[in-house]
Scaffold this active site. Structure first.
Site, mmCIF file in Angstrom:
data_model
loop_
_atom_site.group_PDB
_atom_site.id
_atom_site.type_symbol
_atom_site.label_atom_id
_atom_site.label_comp_id
_atom_site.label_asym_id
_atom_site.label_seq_id
_atom_site.Cartn_x
_atom_site.Cartn_y
_atom_site.Cartn_z
ATOM 1 N N ARG A 179 -21.622 -43.144 58.008
ATOM 2 C CA ARG A 179 -20.542 -43.971 57.454
ATOM 3 C C ARG A 179 -19.248 -43.186 57.287
ATOM 4 O O ARG A 179 -18.166 -43.757 57.354
ATOM 5 C CB ARG A 179 -20.987 -44.630 56.151
ATOM 6 C CG ARG A 179 -22.008 -45.745 56.387
ATOM 7 C CD ARG A 179 -22.503 -46.339 55.091
ATOM 8 N NE ARG A 179 -23.292 -45.404 54.315
ATOM 9 C CZ ARG A 179 -24.611 -45.264 54.392
ATOM 10 N NH1 ARG A 179 -25.299 -46.013 55.231
ATOM 11 N NH2 ARG A 179 -25.242 -44.396 53.638
ATOM 12 N N GLU A 197 -33.640 -34.250 48.182
ATOM 13 C CA GLU A 197 -34.632 -34.486 47.137
ATOM 14 C C GLU A 197 -36.040 -34.486 47.730
ATOM 15 O O GLU A 197 -37.006 -34.169 47.066
ATOM 16 C CB GLU A 197 -34.405 -35.833 46.443
ATOM 17 C CG GLU A 197 -33.018 -36.112 45.928
ATOM 18 C CD GLU A 197 -32.064 -36.612 47.004
ATOM 19 O OE1 GLU A 197 -32.308 -37.661 47.632
ATOM 20 O OE2 GLU A 197 -31.056 -35.918 47.230
#
Length: 189
Positions: free
Chosen positions: A71, A108
């Protein structure tokens, strides 16, 4: 030359467009997460214009704009065009032919890699603004900035549409890049 700041008018206009068009998707990408989808903002001509204008004002003074896969490419290209600069596409690992300059970073749930071409880009001493859609943990923005620094660029600003509340992205940027980098967000989510 210092980098810019969105005007109150451009910031208000962008925030109104985000409020009007962003959609909340419950339980995505996993249960308990409320995902704010910015795609409808970018699909609206006035919304896209408002967001790009505010981001461009934040990046004023940059020699180049770097957009992060994927994006950030959309936003970075539009901001670079508005500023009259070039665009550096910071790609996910394995998408560019060699030789590349790359950096691995922790997520993560694992690791990822970002790359730029090692040849054909003159980034030495260039003032670069880094663009992406969202700031959460800051890992991708820090990795992109470190990658550009490795290529000789000076990252002076990071600009995103939305900063997610409750995450430590700004702290990660300060510790991973330094306190001198300006961080501009158009809204919190």
């Amino acid at each position: 030359m210092t980098l810019g700041q969105p005007s109150a008018h451009s910031l208000t206009r962008a925030q109104a467009a985000i409020e009007r068009h962003a959609r909340l998707v419950p339980d995505f990408p996993s249960p308990g997460i409320a995902f704010k989808d910015l795609t409808p903002v970018l699909a609206d001509a006035d919304g896209l214009d408002a967001v790009v204008d505010a981001l461009a004002r934040a990046c004023d003074g940059a020699y180049l704009v770097a957009g992060i896969d994927a994006r950030g490419f959309l936003l970075g290209g539009a901001v670079a065009r508005q500023l009259g600069t070039g665009l550096v596409a910071v790609r996910k690992g394995g998408k560019l032919p060699p030789p590349v300059i790359g950096v691995d970073y922790a997520l993560e749930y694992g690791t990822a890699r970002l790359e730029i071409p090692a040849d054909g880009l003159d980034l030495a001493g260039r003032r670069v603004a880094v663009i992406d859609d969202v700031l959460a943990t800051g890992g991708t923005l820090v990795a992109a900035s470190q990658l550009l620094h490795r290529a000789g660029a000076h990252v002076h600003t990071i600009a995103v549409i939305m900063e997610l509340a409750g995450f430590t992205g700004r702290e990660a940027i300060r510790s991973g890049i330094g306190p001198a980098v300006q961080v501009h967000t158009l809204c919190e989510g």
